[in-house]
Design a protein around this motif. Structure first.
Motif, PDB file in Angstrom:
ATOM      1  N   ILE A 266     -30.064   2.025  28.380  1.00 39.69           N
ATOM      2  CA  ILE A 266     -28.913   2.410  29.201  1.00 39.69           C
ATOM      3  C   ILE A 266     -27.967   3.211  28.325  1.00 39.69           C
TER       4      ILE A 266
ATOM      5  N   LEU B 252     -33.087   3.847  40.642  1.00 35.45           N
ATOM      6  CA  LEU B 252     -31.979   3.184  41.330  1.00 35.45           C
ATOM      7  C   LEU B 252     -30.600   3.585  40.799  1.00 35.45           C
ATOM      8  N   CYS B 253     -30.531   3.890  39.531  1.00 33.04           N
ATOM      9  CA  CYS B 253     -29.229   4.151  38.904  1.00 33.04           C
ATOM     10  C   CYS B 253     -28.592   5.431  39.449  1.00 33.04           C
ATOM     11  N   PRO B 254     -27.375   5.313  39.972  1.00 37.03           N
ATOM     12  CA  PRO B 254     -26.735   6.506  40.547  1.00 37.03           C
ATOM     13  C   PRO B 254     -26.303   7.523  39.491  1.00 37.03           C
ATOM     14  N   MET B 255     -26.170   7.072  38.229  1.00 31.00           N
ATOM     15  CA  MET B 255     -25.578   7.925  37.200  1.00 31.00           C
ATOM     16  C   MET B 255     -26.622   8.551  36.285  1.00 31.00           C
TER      17      MET B 255
ATOM     18  N   CYS C  25     -23.181   5.645  32.079  1.00 27.97           N
ATOM     19  CA  CYS C  25     -23.128   4.496  32.994  1.00 27.97           C
ATOM     20  C   CYS C  25     -21.740   4.374  33.628  1.00 27.97           C
ATOM     21  N   SER C  26     -21.722   4.019  34.927  1.00 31.69           N
ATOM     22  CA  SER C  26     -20.429   3.805  35.593  1.00 31.69           C
ATOM     23  C   SER C  26     -20.091   2.320  35.673  1.00 31.69           C
ATOM     24  N   PHE C  27     -20.968   1.492  35.112  1.00 31.41           N
ATOM     25  CA  PHE C  27     -20.761   0.044  35.101  1.00 31.41           C
ATOM     26  C   PHE C  27     -20.663  -0.523  36.515  1.00 31.41           C
ATOM     27  N   CYS C  28     -21.448   0.059  37.421  1.00 32.18           N
ATOM     28  CA  CYS C  28     -21.429  -0.418  38.803  1.00 32.18           C
ATOM     29  C   CYS C  28     -22.172  -1.740  38.942  1.00 32.18           C
ATOM     30  N   GLY C  29     -23.070  -2.023  38.014  1.00 29.32           N
ATOM     31  CA  GLY C  29     -23.776  -3.302  38.025  1.00 29.32           C
ATOM     32  C   GLY C  29     -24.986  -3.353  38.942  1.00 29.32           C
ATOM     33  N   GLU C  30     -25.303  -2.263  39.620  1.00 28.65           N
ATOM     34  CA  GLU C  30     -26.402  -2.290  40.591  1.00 28.65           C
ATOM     35  C   GLU C  30     -27.739  -2.648  39.926  1.00 28.65           C
ATOM     36  N   CYS C  31     -27.951  -2.154  38.708  1.00 26.33           N
ATOM     37  CA  CYS C  31     -29.219  -2.432  38.030  1.00 26.33           C
ATOM     38  C   CYS C  31     -29.363  -3.930  37.752  1.00 26.33           C
TER      39      CYS C  31
ATOM     40  N   ALA D 130     -28.287   7.009  34.142  1.00 30.06           N
ATOM     41  CA  ALA D 130     -27.958   6.448  32.824  1.00 30.06           C
ATOM     42  C   ALA D 130     -29.126   5.686  32.219  1.00 30.06           C
ATOM     43  N   ILE D 131     -30.151   5.423  33.033  1.00 34.59           N
ATOM     44  CA  ILE D 131     -31.279   4.621  32.550  1.00 34.59           C
ATOM     45  C   ILE D 131     -32.442   5.523  32.166  1.00 34.59           C
TER      46      ILE D 131
ATOM     47  N   PHE E 270     -24.922  -7.849  31.939  1.00 35.31           N
ATOM     48  CA  PHE E 270     -23.759  -7.248  31.271  1.00 35.31           C
ATOM     49  C   PHE E 270     -22.964  -8.349  30.595  1.00 35.31           C
TER      50      PHE E 270
HETATM   51  S1  SF4 Z   1     -24.526  -0.279  35.818  1.00 35.88           S
HETATM   52 FE1  SF4 Z   1     -26.728   0.093  35.835  1.00 35.88          FE
HETATM   53  S2  SF4 Z   1     -27.095   1.125  37.777  1.00 35.88           S
HETATM   54 FE2  SF4 Z   1     -24.893   1.240  37.414  1.00 35.88          FE
HETATM   55  S3  SF4 Z   1     -24.603   3.173  36.374  1.00 35.88           S
HETATM   56 FE3  SF4 Z   1     -24.869   1.658  34.781  1.00 35.88          FE
HETATM   57  S4  SF4 Z   1     -27.018   1.676  34.305  1.00 35.88           S
HETATM   58 FE4  SF4 Z   1     -26.773   2.710  36.246  1.00 35.88          FE
END
Ligand code: SF4
Lengths: 252, 501
Positions: free
Chosen positions: A61, A48-51, A66-72, A53-54, A82
């Motif tokens: 993480i 799921l993570c776009p970056m 991480c772009s800190f989008c919060g989707e996870c 980062a997981i 977070f």
């Molecule tokens: S907030 Fe979660 S989903 Fe978004 S980039 Fe960071 S680890 Fe990935």
């Protein structure tokens, strides 16, 4: 004159008295916590993570990606959350990886800081900023560090116009191919000893641009990085605390 | 063929003209003041070496539609340059030349545009063919790519007579990250949404909304009204925040410290409002195709009103003082003028166009979503100088505050629909073209997508208003003192990465 004084008076106090303990208004996605003992479909989470980062085994993480989008956290609220902790800067790249079950403050590793940094720059650090493919948001946040709210000048931290006047470089952006040589020129122009700070996800890992043939990350291979500041963009408080930590100036 | 904003067209329905016909059609369409080119690009035809499809999109502000003109050419053809007739096309032909080595005969300056990594022409970025002048009296001044402040890189080359600028040439490309190609390569919807937020970090809502509309229209998804209202609120809030920050910057550049500090601190609650809404001061993560993670609640509406109640009196007080001070006015009045005629010729858009008496605002001329129903009148100034562009910001901030108030009222009356069954992945109609126009704070943003047989992206094109407006800055500074360059530059506040992509 009177008008100006009136305006001046209307401003009240704007500065943040304690940059270490202040709270960011509203929602802030700072240092994440991955709860242990809750089982989720880790592959799906990673996917799921776009970056990218997981990672799994162990679940983690990477704040440098991480772009800190919060989707996870939206998809798996019982697993990932977070905190509002903006102190996310570190001087060791691997330490930006937060593993399942970890929930401690991130603190600079003092032993890994070069001795001359604290000795020479502890009370005054002049920085030159170079954007190499930065989208402008990190640059604006770095500008904001000097405004009346964050006011880093009070700590002896300033941005200067010439690399010749600087003690180090703050790099933003994934290092575009077209800026790579100019970045190196600016870095070389800073007198030794000098620091290099990577501000924001793009600078730390390249972000979504990591594999693009239009960036040249290899210029960073032979340079010592002194501080990594996560964020997309990096929040001024993450910057101030990270730099104060590097200089050994944190109260806590 | 005529299309409207956010419409999807099947490639099979597009008529491809001979280049001669295409040339005369584009030429004729652009002869009208209410028409301007929103995008013009080439797409390689994969099966045939050297063959390209050209797509030119010309928006007509009076008819509220967009003329889509297309042609198929071979790069060995002798193509007459359209820029020779219409200067506004200069960056588009330069891009095609740089990327594919398509030659446009008679282009007045077919120079590299951004030194794309995948260019077929254009040489080395450190070897740009600047205009030279052979003179004993004149001198050249080079600035950049790295500038004195904390700002993105670009190179400015002035030719000056003493203190006076005779000519400015702006060389860009330093920020090129290959972002258009990444849209095609990154397959996840969320990756593409994230990319759209990183096109220009000061126009997150603007570009992310354009991408969301592309994804949604290609999926045939009807974006619900409430969601469009929320996006419009965010877009106007972004406008308020950036305009406030720019007024601070303009004050800095005329050495007016009070204005710099006050506008600077007034910007803080505006971006912090975004933080409260979605957790990012720049609204990254707020706009998502087919969904939102941050519903605009009653509480947020109330919070917005409270924030504005505190902001507005201080903002107005500061602005009134600024625009009343002789020491500020003497620096910004009659400085950096772009005439309406020049604005038309070079195809200026957005805020600088409106400051030169040219009403170009897609919220009015090509409205989408909530802008279709909400009543508002764009602001137009006529003096075309730094004063006009500064004053424009002041008045646009007030207008956006009113607009948000109306949008919030509308949002309260709009029923929220369930969108939980909306697509979660990229799901686009195959072999189609989609276009989306959005009016960011800087001006018109245009995204165009073309899909392949499977519905995957075959091409993604992005145009930030900066693409049109950089030339406006170059013209504005002519005849001005070189010391006025910073205020002229700030009054445009153009995007480097939005241009360089
Ligand atoms: S907030 Fe979660 S989903 Fe978004 S980039 Fe960071 S680890 Fe990935």
């Amino acid at each position: 004159m009177f008008e100006s004084l009136k305006i001046w008076l209307h401003q009240g106090k704007q500065y943040i008295p304690d940059v270490e303990t202040t709270e960011v208004p509203g929602i802030f996605r700072g240092r994440p916590v991955i709860k242990a003992g809750v089982s989720v479909d880790e592959k799906a989470l990673q996917e799921l993570c776009p970056m990218n980062a997981i990672d799994v085994n162990p679940l983690s993480i990477d704040l440098g990606k991480c772009s800190f989008c919060g989707e996870c956290a939206f998809a798996y609220p019982e697993k990932i959350s977070f905190t509002k902790d903006f102190k996310m800067g570190h001087n060791i790249r691997e330490r930006l990886i937060i593993k399942e079950g970890e929930d401690q403050p991130i603190r600079i590793d003092a032993d890994a800081v070069r001795k001359e940094i604290r000795r020479l720059f502890g009370r005054s650090l002049k920085l030159r900023q170079v954007s190499a493919g930065g989208d402008g948001s990190c640059e604006m946040e770095l500008n904001a560090t000097g405004n009346v709210n964050f006011d880093v000048g009070r700590f002896g931290i300033d941005f200067v116009a010439s690399p010749r006047h600087a003690d180090g470089i703050v790099l933003t952006g994934p290092v575009s191919e077209n800026m790579a040589d100019s970045f190196l020129d600016a870095y070389d122009a800073v007198p030794d000893p000098k620091v290099l700070i990577l501000a924001g996800t793009d600078a730390i890992s390249g972000g979504l641009f990591a594999g693009s043939p239009a960036v040249r990350r290899s210029v960073l291979d032979d340079i010592k990085v002194d501080l990594y500041l996560p964020g997309n963009p990096v929040h001024p408080l993450t910057f101030v605390n990270g730099v104060l930590g590097l200089l050994g100036r944190m109260k806590s | 063929m005529k299309v409207t904003n956010n419409q999807v067209i099947r490639l099979a329905d597009i008529e491809f003209l001979s280049y001669d016909n295409f040339f005369s059609n584009v030429n004729e369409a652009l002869n009208h003041d209410e028409a301007h080119c929103v995008h013009y690009f080439a797409k390689p035809n994969p099966d045939r070496d050297g063959e390209f499809s050209l797509f030119c999109l010309i928006a007509n502000d009076a008819h509220h539609d967009i003329d889509l003109l297309a042609s198929v050419i071979n790069k060995r053809d002798e193509l007459q340059s359209l820029t020779a007739q219409h200067l506004c096309l200069h960056p588009f032909e330069r891009e095609m030349h740089e990327l594919y080595d398509i030659c446009f005969v008679g282009h007045p300056w077919l120079k590299p545009l951004r030194y794309s990594h995948d260019r077929k022409a254009g040489g080395d970025i450190y070897d740009y063919p600047f205009y030279e002048i052979d003179s004993e009296e004149l001198h050249r001044v080079g600035v950049g790519p790295i500038h004195a402040g904390i700002i993105e890189p670009g190179h400015f080359r002035f030719i000056c007579e003493g203190e006076k600028i005779l000519h400015l040439e702006i060389q860009l490309g330093w920020q090129h990250r290959g972002i258009e190609n990444l849209f095609v390569e990154k397959k996840k919807l969320l990756q593409r949404a994230t990319l759209s937020e990183n096109i220009a970090g000061d126009t997150v809502v603007g570009h992310a909304t354009a991408f969301a509309h592309i994804a949604e229209s290609l999926a045939g998804w009807n974006t619900p009204e409430w969601l469009e209202i929320e996006r419009a609120i965010a877009l106007e809030q972004e406008r308020i925040a950036v305009h406030t920050g720019d007024l601070s910057g303009i004050c800095t550049d005329v050495a007016y410290q009070l204005g710099n500090a006050v506008f600077g601190r007034l910007r803080t609650p505006m971006i912090n409002y975004m933080q409260k809404w979605c957790g990012s001061r720049f609204a990254k993560s707020l706009i998502r195709p087919f969904k939102t993670n941050f519903i605009f609640t009653e509480q947020l509406a109330e919070e917005w009103q409270n924030t504005i109640d505190k902001y507005k009196p201080d903002f107005v007080e500061m602005a009134e003082q600024m625009f009343d001070l002789p020491s500020v006015l003497s620096r910004i009045e009659r400085t950096g003028i772009v005439t309406k005629e020049n604005a038309l010729n070079i195809g200026l858009v957005g805020m600088p166009a409106k400051s030169s008496g040219l009403l170009r605002d897609t919220r009015k001329s090509h409205p989408w979503g909530a802008y279709k129903d909400v009543d508002f009148q764009p602001i137009v100034k006529t003096s075309g100088d730094v004063y006009a562009r500064a004053r424009m910001r002041y008045e646009e901030v007030l207008a956006s505050i009113e607009l948000i108030q109306r949008l919030i009222a509308q949002r309260k009356e709009t029923v929220m629909t369930d969108i939980s069954d909306a697509p979660r992945t990229w799901s686009a109609q195959p072999e189609s073209l989609a276009i989306s126009l959005t009016e960011g704070w800087r001006g018109e943003i245009c995204h165009v997508a073309i899909t392949d047989k499977e519905g995957e992206l075959a091409l993604y094109k992005i145009k930030d208003p900066s693409m049109h407006n950089w030339l406006g800055l170059a013209l504005a500074v002519r005849g001005n003192g070189i010391s006025d360059f910073p205020i002229c530059n700030k009054s445009f506040d153009l995007s480097y990465c939005g241009h360089d992509l």
